[in-house]
Design a protein around this motif. Structure first.
Motif, PDB file in Angstrom:
ATOM      1  N   PHE A 212      42.967  38.970  50.523  1.00 50.10           N
ATOM      2  CA  PHE A 212      42.473  40.222  51.106  1.00 50.10           C
ATOM      3  C   PHE A 212      43.011  40.316  52.530  1.00 50.10           C
ATOM      4  O   PHE A 212      42.431  39.763  53.465  1.00 50.10           O
ATOM      5  CB  PHE A 212      40.946  40.244  51.088  1.00 50.10           C
ATOM      6  N   GLN A 261      32.983  47.890  51.735  1.00 52.28           N
ATOM      7  CA  GLN A 261      32.176  47.580  50.557  1.00 52.28           C
ATOM      8  C   GLN A 261      33.028  47.019  49.433  1.00 52.28           C
ATOM      9  O   GLN A 261      32.653  46.042  48.767  1.00 52.28           O
ATOM     10  CB  GLN A 261      31.436  48.836  50.086  1.00 52.28           C
ATOM     11  N   GLN A 262      34.195  47.624  49.213  1.00 52.90           N
ATOM     12  CA  GLN A 262      35.102  47.146  48.175  1.00 52.90           C
ATOM     13  C   GLN A 262      35.604  45.746  48.493  1.00 52.90           C
ATOM     14  O   GLN A 262      35.709  44.889  47.605  1.00 52.90           O
ATOM     15  CB  GLN A 262      36.272  48.109  48.025  1.00 52.90           C
ATOM     16  N   LEU A 263      35.888  45.504  49.755  1.00 50.41           N
ATOM     17  CA  LEU A 263      36.370  44.195  50.191  1.00 50.41           C
ATOM     18  C   LEU A 263      35.316  43.115  49.954  1.00 50.41           C
ATOM     19  O   LEU A 263      35.605  42.056  49.373  1.00 50.41           O
ATOM     20  CB  LEU A 263      36.734  44.252  51.667  1.00 50.41           C
ATOM     21  N   SER A 265      32.752  43.180  47.962  1.00 50.61           N
ATOM     22  CA  SER A 265      32.518  43.030  46.526  1.00 50.61           C
ATOM     23  C   SER A 265      33.597  42.154  45.885  1.00 50.61           C
ATOM     24  O   SER A 265      33.309  41.275  45.066  1.00 50.61           O
ATOM     25  CB  SER A 265      32.484  44.401  45.859  1.00 50.61           C
ATOM     26  N   GLY A 266      34.845  42.394  46.266  1.00 51.51           N
ATOM     27  CA  GLY A 266      35.941  41.594  45.724  1.00 51.51           C
ATOM     28  C   GLY A 266      35.852  40.144  46.139  1.00 51.51           C
ATOM     29  O   GLY A 266      36.108  39.233  45.334  1.00 51.51           O
ATOM     30  N   LEU A 267      35.485  39.907  47.386  1.00 52.64           N
ATOM     31  CA  LEU A 267      35.329  38.530  47.856  1.00 52.64           C
ATOM     32  C   LEU A 267      34.184  37.823  47.134  1.00 52.64           C
ATOM     33  O   LEU A 267      34.307  36.654  46.744  1.00 52.64           O
ATOM     34  CB  LEU A 267      35.080  38.518  49.360  1.00 52.64           C
ATOM     35  N   ASN A 268      33.070  38.505  46.979  1.00 57.51           N
ATOM     36  CA  ASN A 268      31.940  37.901  46.274  1.00 57.51           C
ATOM     37  C   ASN A 268      32.336  37.473  44.864  1.00 57.51           C
ATOM     38  O   ASN A 268      31.950  36.402  44.389  1.00 57.51           O
ATOM     39  CB  ASN A 268      30.770  38.890  46.211  1.00 57.51           C
ATOM     40  N   GLU A 269      33.094  38.335  44.196  1.00 55.70           N
ATOM     41  CA  GLU A 269      33.541  38.000  42.836  1.00 55.70           C
ATOM     42  C   GLU A 269      34.483  36.810  42.852  1.00 55.70           C
ATOM     43  O   GLU A 269      34.371  35.907  42.004  1.00 55.70           O
ATOM     44  CB  GLU A 269      34.225  39.211  42.202  1.00 55.70           C
ATOM     45  N   ALA A 270      35.401  36.768  43.812  1.00 54.73           N
ATOM     46  CA  ALA A 270      36.337  35.653  43.911  1.00 54.73           C
ATOM     47  C   ALA A 270      35.605  34.347  44.194  1.00 54.73           C
ATOM     48  O   ALA A 270      35.896  33.304  43.599  1.00 54.73           O
ATOM     49  CB  ALA A 270      37.376  35.930  44.993  1.00 54.73           C
ATOM     50  N   ASN A 273      33.616  32.741  41.272  1.00 56.01           N
ATOM     51  CA  ASN A 273      34.431  32.057  40.261  1.00 56.01           C
ATOM     52  C   ASN A 273      34.946  30.697  40.734  1.00 56.01           C
ATOM     53  O   ASN A 273      35.655  30.017  39.989  1.00 56.01           O
ATOM     54  CB  ASN A 273      35.617  32.938  39.861  1.00 56.01           C
TER      55      ASN A 273
END
Length: 298
Positions: A212, A261-263, A265-270, A273
């Protein structure tokens, strides 16, 4: 917590499923598929395996670790480490199993089974209460039977009951919460490092953030949920049940609310995992900073 009544005057033997849970809960393997076998709690490294001469008082090493936490010279890791060979008491209470109808409609003697006690934490998770002394347990629930076990065995029992937290001495002058990663480390007889002190975890989170470009740097700190309070209001830097890890994201300027917000959310998902994150972090809070506010930058 509802107040359960003991039925009958005599002491009953624990039923097999409760005895098994206290003796070695969690099945043959842990959630990672690693066998519990070989994690002995006997021998010189666990010299309090037998409790015949137990006077019911709290383990001295635990008291010392908590004392260091209270006066600011120690931390959470020291308290959890002190539990590795400590004896604690698990409360077991009677619950009504059956009530038969007797002659002339009168109720016959009730039958009660013994059950481990679990609680609901404020966030809805299941917590298992554990007491470091018999007196603390009696003060909390006078009718509960204290079952002496290793803290590690209590952690295994918590796993078996689906609990995510161990709560030490609820209702006492100081209640210490052992969060899920520390509870699992205790059950597995492994050393535990708090997530906010884990340099390798911080590096892993930062590495994932390289995908990111708007994230200039990642920093980890203790979260607000690390703190706990004593009964008299003293704030203690450990033993809390809230988010223990704060992740600070230093972001480039010019991002609007939707992009941020998109950033996040993407980090949380990464992060979710990542094995290191899933095993080492109980809960997090994310703090956003402009890159221009990064320490050392003007």
């Amino acid at each position: 917590m509802p107040h359960e009544e003991h039925q009958g005057q005599g002491r009953r033997e624990l039923p097999g499923h409760i005895a098994a849970a206290l003796a070695g809960a969690g099945g043959a393997t842990d959630s990672a598929g690693q066998p519990w076998a070989g994690r002995s709690l006997q021998g010189e490294d666990a010299r309090i395996h037998n409790f015949e001469d137990d006077d019911g008082t709290a383990d001295p090493a635990y008291l010392a670790a908590v004392g260091a936490l209270l006066d600011g010279t120690g931390g959470e890791a020291g308290v959890v480490a002190s539990l590795a060979t400590a004896r604690v008491f698990v409360p077991v209470v009677a619950q009504l199993a059956q009530e038969a109808e007797g002659v002339d409609g009168l109720h016959a003697d009730k039958q009660a089974d013994m059950a481990l006690v679990t609680l609901k934490a404020p966030d809805g998770r299941t917590a298992m209460p554990v007491f470091t002394s018999a007196a603390a347990l009696e003060a909390w629930h006078a009718e509960a039977r204290p079952v002496a076990v290793y803290a590690a065995r209590a952690a295994l029992s918590a796993v078996s009951e689906g609990a995510q937290l161990l709560v030490l001495d609820p209702g006492s002058d100081f209640t210490f919460v052992v969060r899920r990663p520390a509870m699992w480390a205790l059950a597995k007889q492994r050393d535990w490092t708090p997530s906010y002190l884990d340099d390798q975890l911080e590096s892993a989170l930062a590495s994932a953030a390289t995908a990111f470009p708007a994230v200039r740097r990642v920093e980890t700190r203790p979260g607000a949920g690390v703190a706990a309070r004593t009964a008299d209001g003293q704030v203690v830097s450990g033993g809390g049940a809230g988010p223990e890890l704060q992740v600070v994201l230093y972001l480039e300027d010019g991002l609007d609310a939707g992009a941020v917000q998109q950033l996040v959310s993407g980090l949380n998902e990464a992060w979710a995992n990542m094995e290191a994150f899933a095993e080492g972090v109980d809960s997090i809070e994310v703090k956003l900073q402009r890159a221009a506010q990064e320490p050392g930058l003007h």
